[in-house]
Design a protein around this motif. Structure first.
Motif, PDB file in Angstrom:
ATOM      1  N   TRP A 100      -1.482 -18.197   4.346  1.00 34.39           N
ATOM      2  CA  TRP A 100      -2.685 -17.590   3.786  1.00 34.39           C
ATOM      3  C   TRP A 100      -3.853 -17.008   4.667  1.00 34.39           C
ATOM      4  CZ3 TRP A 100      -2.622 -15.948  -1.019  1.00 34.39           C
ATOM      5  CH2 TRP A 100      -1.811 -16.825  -2.195  1.00 34.39           C
ATOM      6  N   LYS A 101      -3.992 -17.601   5.924  1.00 31.74           N
ATOM      7  CA  LYS A 101      -4.730 -17.371   6.975  1.00 31.74           C
ATOM      8  C   LYS A 101      -4.261 -16.438   7.935  1.00 31.74           C
ATOM      9  CE  LYS A 101      -7.753 -21.407   6.295  1.00 31.74           C
ATOM     10  NZ  LYS A 101      -8.354 -22.664   6.826  1.00 31.74           N
ATOM     11  N   ILE A 102      -2.942 -16.572   8.226  1.00 31.93           N
ATOM     12  CA  ILE A 102      -2.333 -15.711   9.271  1.00 31.93           C
ATOM     13  C   ILE A 102      -1.500 -14.641   9.059  1.00 31.93           C
ATOM     14  CG2 ILE A 102      -1.282 -15.732  11.688  1.00 31.93           C
ATOM     15  CD1 ILE A 102      -3.913 -17.148  11.419  1.00 31.93           C
ATOM     16  N   LYS A 103      -0.451 -15.147   8.208  1.00 31.14           N
ATOM     17  CA  LYS A 103       0.649 -14.250   7.869  1.00 31.14           C
ATOM     18  C   LYS A 103       0.234 -13.222   6.813  1.00 31.14           C
ATOM     19  CE  LYS A 103       4.222 -17.699   8.967  1.00 31.14           C
ATOM     20  NZ  LYS A 103       5.455 -18.403   8.505  1.00 31.14           N
ATOM     21  N   LEU A 104      -0.307 -13.889   5.926  1.00 31.48           N
ATOM     22  CA  LEU A 104      -0.707 -12.684   4.938  1.00 31.48           C
ATOM     23  C   LEU A 104      -1.709 -11.519   5.142  1.00 31.48           C
ATOM     24  CD1 LEU A 104      -0.542 -12.007   1.557  1.00 31.48           C
ATOM     25  CD2 LEU A 104      -2.438 -13.349   1.363  1.00 31.48           C
ATOM     26  N   PRO A 105      -2.719 -11.716   5.882  1.00 38.02           N
ATOM     27  CA  PRO A 105      -3.263 -10.663   6.497  1.00 38.02           C
ATOM     28  C   PRO A 105      -2.651  -9.662   7.504  1.00 38.02           C
ATOM     29  CG  PRO A 105      -5.098 -12.510   6.858  1.00 38.02           C
ATOM     30  CD  PRO A 105      -3.381 -13.067   6.371  1.00 38.02           C
ATOM     31  N   LEU A 106      -1.690 -10.310   8.076  1.00 37.03           N
ATOM     32  CA  LEU A 106      -0.855  -9.374   9.003  1.00 37.03           C
ATOM     33  C   LEU A 106       0.107  -8.559   8.177  1.00 37.03           C
ATOM     34  CD1 LEU A 106      -0.063 -11.842  12.111  1.00 37.03           C
ATOM     35  CD2 LEU A 106      -1.659  -9.711  11.910  1.00 37.03           C
ATOM     36  N   ILE A 107       0.620  -8.953   6.916  1.00 34.58           N
ATOM     37  CA  ILE A 107       1.592  -8.122   6.229  1.00 34.58           C
ATOM     38  C   ILE A 107       1.141  -7.301   5.362  1.00 34.58           C
ATOM     39  CG2 ILE A 107       3.357  -9.966   6.809  1.00 34.58           C
ATOM     40  CD1 ILE A 107       2.876 -10.874   3.853  1.00 34.58           C
ATOM     41  N   LEU A 108      -0.230  -7.163   5.001  1.00 34.84           N
ATOM     42  CA  LEU A 108      -1.066  -6.412   4.097  1.00 34.84           C
ATOM     43  C   LEU A 108      -0.496  -5.056   4.054  1.00 34.84           C
ATOM     44  CD1 LEU A 108      -4.582  -7.745   4.045  1.00 34.84           C
ATOM     45  CD2 LEU A 108      -2.935  -7.840   2.330  1.00 34.84           C
ATOM     46  N   PRO A 109      -0.433  -4.392   5.409  1.00 37.72           N
ATOM     47  CA  PRO A 109       0.183  -2.891   5.287  1.00 37.72           C
ATOM     48  C   PRO A 109       1.555  -2.807   4.658  1.00 37.72           C
ATOM     49  CG  PRO A 109      -0.806  -3.512   7.257  1.00 37.72           C
ATOM     50  CD  PRO A 109      -0.478  -4.937   6.772  1.00 37.72           C
ATOM     51  N   SER A 110       2.383  -3.969   4.792  1.00 36.44           N
ATOM     52  CA  SER A 110       3.817  -3.901   4.058  1.00 36.44           C
ATOM     53  C   SER A 110       3.537  -4.361   2.542  1.00 36.44           C
ATOM     54  CB  SER A 110       4.566  -4.666   4.702  1.00 36.44           C
ATOM     55  OG  SER A 110       4.749  -4.705   6.098  1.00 36.44           O
ATOM     56  N   ILE A 111       2.670  -4.712   2.103  1.00 26.60           N
ATOM     57  CA  ILE A 111       2.279  -5.089   0.770  1.00 26.60           C
ATOM     58  C   ILE A 111       1.706  -3.655   0.047  1.00 26.60           C
ATOM     59  CG2 ILE A 111       0.828  -6.407  -0.829  1.00 26.60           C
ATOM     60  CD1 ILE A 111       0.943  -8.860   0.867  1.00 26.60           C
ATOM     61  N   GLY A 112       0.906  -3.110   1.011  1.00 34.35           N
ATOM     62  CA  GLY A 112       0.484  -1.640   0.352  1.00 34.35           C
ATOM     63  C   GLY A 112       1.533  -0.838   0.139  1.00 34.35           C
ATOM     64  N   ILE A 113       2.587  -0.702   1.095  1.00 34.84           N
ATOM     65  CA  ILE A 113       3.593   0.028   1.151  1.00 34.84           C
ATOM     66  C   ILE A 113       4.394  -0.117  -0.144  1.00 34.84           C
ATOM     67  CG2 ILE A 113       5.723   0.817   2.162  1.00 34.84           C
ATOM     68  CD1 ILE A 113       4.197   0.894   5.014  1.00 34.84           C
TER      69      ILE A 113
END
Length: 308
Positions: free
Chosen positions: A210-223
């Motif tokens: 939640w604190k590290i991985k999720l913020p880093l993969i937000l661009p992929s989630i947006g795509i």
């Protein structure tokens, strides 16, 4: 002379290599798109094509018969999209997080098993699930009866209130492997140094996700979100394979794709009208374009500010 000699030379090899792709893309994408837009401004009058301007769009949005069908299909399409966003993508993210765990055994097998349905034909998937859920010869009633839940069974594809949701979940089952693999690749691209630093700070497990991985993969989630939007508003095959062009029962599973098909090509007693069909296709294009622009100029720009 020196200035002329040092001037950049035109690179003809770039044109040569790009030309075949540009020609093919123009023939199968650009030309049909503009031709569809052009057809939407015409109508057949006494077997002659006549320019009518925006009259077809006025009929589509102003005429009671056409507008009721269009708004019904658009509403169903929105529900179809929301189920994918709220069910498919979160499940895909959860599966990717689980499969990316280094201690998970047989992870490659699980990835393959989950991804296999995405390569199946829409016709096979639609027909197979129609057989599975059939109250006459389907296996769903027997399976629920075996676990004592037979009272929960209903002919889901035959009830207006359940049919669209059921087909949406079938589509989720088929395509959940795509967001899973994209998020899985994004998780693997996270530098190990960041995760090791988080472990030193005592951030592990779900907290690390939640604190590290999720913020880093937000661009992929947006795509993934915008790809889901475009794919769902272009959907047609599964509904047609399972429920036919009439998208029954009583048009409860009718989406923009099936509405376009019936209008453009005709079905049963309904005659095809390429010009009204082109107007519907143009409306679909504008809806998808609006959604993509909203993502590009709204959500993606905020993500970039968040990252940097």
């Amino acid at each position: 002379m020196r200035k002329h000699e040092n001037s950049p030379r035109f690179r003809w090899h770039i044109v040569v290599f790009l030309a075949p792709a540009v020609l093919v893309y123009t023939a199968v994408m650009i030309y049909p798109l503009f031709n569809t837009l052009r057809l939407s401004f015409f109508a057949e009058v006494d077997q002659q094509r006549v320019f009518v301007g925006l009259q077809n769009f006025h009929r589509l949005f102003g005429d009671a018969i056409w507008s009721n069908q269009f708004w019904n299909a658009l509403g169903n399409n929105l529900w179809f999209f929301l189920i994918h966003m709220l069910v498919q993508n979160p499940i895909g993210i959860a599966l990717a997080a689980i499969l990316s765990h280094s201690r998970l055994r047989f992870a490659a097998f699980y990835r393959s098993a989950i991804f296999i349905p995405t390569i199946l034909s829409f016709v096979i998937v639609g027909f197979a699930w129609k057989l599975i859920l059939s109250p006459i010869w389907g296996i769903a009633p027997g399976m629920l009866d075996a676990v004592g839940l037979n009272s929960l069974y209903a002919p889901w594809l035959g009830k207006e209130e359940y049919a669209l949701t059921t087909l949406s979940l079938v589509s989720v089952w088929q395509f959940v492997g795509i967001p899973m693999m994209l998020i899985y690749a994004a998780l693997l691209s996270i530098p190990e140094e960041i995760l090791e630093a988080a472990e030193v700070e005592g951030i592990t497990g779900l907290s690390a996700f939640w604190k590290i991985k999720l913020p880093l993969i937000l661009p992929s989630i947006g795509i993934i979100s915008i790809l889901t939007f475009v794919a769902n508003f272009n959907a047609f095959d599964l509904i047609y394979a399972a429920q036919g062009a009439l998208a029954g029962p009583d048009f409860s599973t009718d989406i923009l794709g099936t509405f376009l098909y019936r209008t453009f090509f005709g079905f049963q007693l309904q005659l095809g009208d390429p010009h009204m069909g082109s107007a519907i296709a143009s409306a679909m294009f504008l809806i998808i374009l609006l959604g993509v622009c909203l993502y590009l100029f709204g959500i993606q720009s905020r993500m970039r500010r968040y990252q940097f």
